[in-house]
Motif scaffolding. Sequence first.
Motif, PDB file in Angstrom:
ATOM      1  N   ARG A 155       0.706  -1.591  -0.212  1.00 15.98           N
ATOM      2  CA  ARG A 155      -0.184   0.390   0.092  1.00 15.98           C
ATOM      3  C   ARG A 155       0.401   1.111  -0.069  1.00 15.98           C
ATOM      4  O   ARG A 155       0.529   2.301  -0.374  1.00 15.98           O
ATOM      5  N   PHE A 156       1.886   1.272   0.672  1.00 18.51           N
ATOM      6  CA  PHE A 156       2.703   2.427   1.031  1.00 18.51           C
ATOM      7  C   PHE A 156       3.198   2.930  -0.638  1.00 18.51           C
ATOM      8  O   PHE A 156       3.539   3.644  -1.293  1.00 18.51           O
ATOM      9  N   ILE A 157       4.109   1.420  -1.332  1.00 13.89           N
ATOM     10  CA  ILE A 157       4.719   1.925  -2.468  1.00 13.89           C
ATOM     11  C   ILE A 157       3.131   1.919  -3.589  1.00 13.89           C
ATOM     12  O   ILE A 157       3.782   3.452  -4.216  1.00 13.89           O
ATOM     13  N   ALA A 158       2.433   1.598  -3.378  1.00 14.38           N
ATOM     14  CA  ALA A 158       0.837   2.009  -4.462  1.00 14.38           C
ATOM     15  C   ALA A 158       1.085   3.626  -4.155  1.00 14.38           C
ATOM     16  O   ALA A 158       0.432   4.651  -5.119  1.00 14.38           O
ATOM     17  N   MET A 159       0.608   4.402  -3.171  1.00 22.54           N
ATOM     18  CA  MET A 159       1.176   5.359  -2.326  1.00 22.54           C
ATOM     19  C   MET A 159       1.732   6.457  -3.302  1.00 22.54           C
ATOM     20  O   MET A 159       0.948   7.624  -4.021  1.00 22.54           O
ATOM     21  N   ILE A 160       2.824   6.077  -2.873  1.00 26.25           N
ATOM     22  CA  ILE A 160       3.762   6.988  -3.409  1.00 26.25           C
ATOM     23  C   ILE A 160       4.041   6.756  -5.360  1.00 26.25           C
ATOM     24  O   ILE A 160       3.910   7.970  -6.136  1.00 26.25           O
ATOM     25  N   LEU A 178      -4.358   4.147 -13.346  1.00 26.19           N
ATOM     26  CA  LEU A 178      -4.467   3.383 -11.773  1.00 26.19           C
ATOM     27  C   LEU A 178      -4.718   1.796 -11.442  1.00 26.19           C
ATOM     28  O   LEU A 178      -4.408   1.424 -10.297  1.00 26.19           O
ATOM     29  N   TYR A 179      -5.682   1.357 -12.186  1.00 29.63           N
ATOM     30  CA  TYR A 179      -6.840  -0.019 -11.397  1.00 29.63           C
ATOM     31  C   TYR A 179      -5.682  -0.705 -11.893  1.00 29.63           C
ATOM     32  O   TYR A 179      -5.880  -1.846 -10.522  1.00 29.63           O
ATOM     33  N   PRO A 180      -4.799  -1.106 -12.228  1.00 30.73           N
ATOM     34  CA  PRO A 180      -3.763  -2.746 -12.145  1.00 30.73           C
ATOM     35  C   PRO A 180      -3.000  -2.162 -10.651  1.00 30.73           C
ATOM     36  O   PRO A 180      -3.041  -3.229 -10.125  1.00 30.73           O
ATOM     37  N   LEU A 181      -2.780  -1.338 -10.829  1.00 29.89           N
ATOM     38  CA  LEU A 181      -1.788  -0.819  -9.039  1.00 29.89           C
ATOM     39  C   LEU A 181      -2.781  -0.683  -7.704  1.00 29.89           C
ATOM     40  O   LEU A 181      -2.701  -1.258  -7.110  1.00 29.89           O
ATOM     41  N   PHE A 182      -4.096  -0.097  -7.839  1.00 30.55           N
ATOM     42  CA  PHE A 182      -5.032  -0.250  -6.803  1.00 30.55           C
ATOM     43  C   PHE A 182      -5.140  -1.765  -6.506  1.00 30.55           C
ATOM     44  O   PHE A 182      -4.990  -3.024  -5.220  1.00 30.55           O
ATOM     45  N   LYS A 183      -4.799  -3.257  -7.247  1.00 32.41           N
ATOM     46  CA  LYS A 183      -5.607  -4.211  -7.507  1.00 32.41           C
ATOM     47  C   LYS A 183      -4.461  -5.086  -6.718  1.00 32.41           C
ATOM     48  O   LYS A 183      -4.311  -5.689  -6.118  1.00 32.41           O
TER      49      LYS A 183
END
Length: 66
Positions: free
Chosen positions: A7-12, A54-59
């Motif tokens: 989640r941290f990597i996704a946030m960045i 961004l959908y794949p990153l959220f998934k």
Amino acid sequence: MGGSTRRFIAMIGVLAFLALWIWGVIALRGLFPAGMLLDLLFFAVGGVGWGVPLYPLFKWAESGKD
């Protein structure tokens, strides 16, 4: 890799992507002629369209696998 790390990597990633997305939409808008209706349509599509790439990153961030 733990869930909080993903989640941290996704946030960045989201913050970096949104900065580039906003810059790109504003820069691209400058290439077209001025007009209030064109502004409305252009920024409406740009404002909604950021979620699709961004959908794949959220998934990935919410999945339990690497």
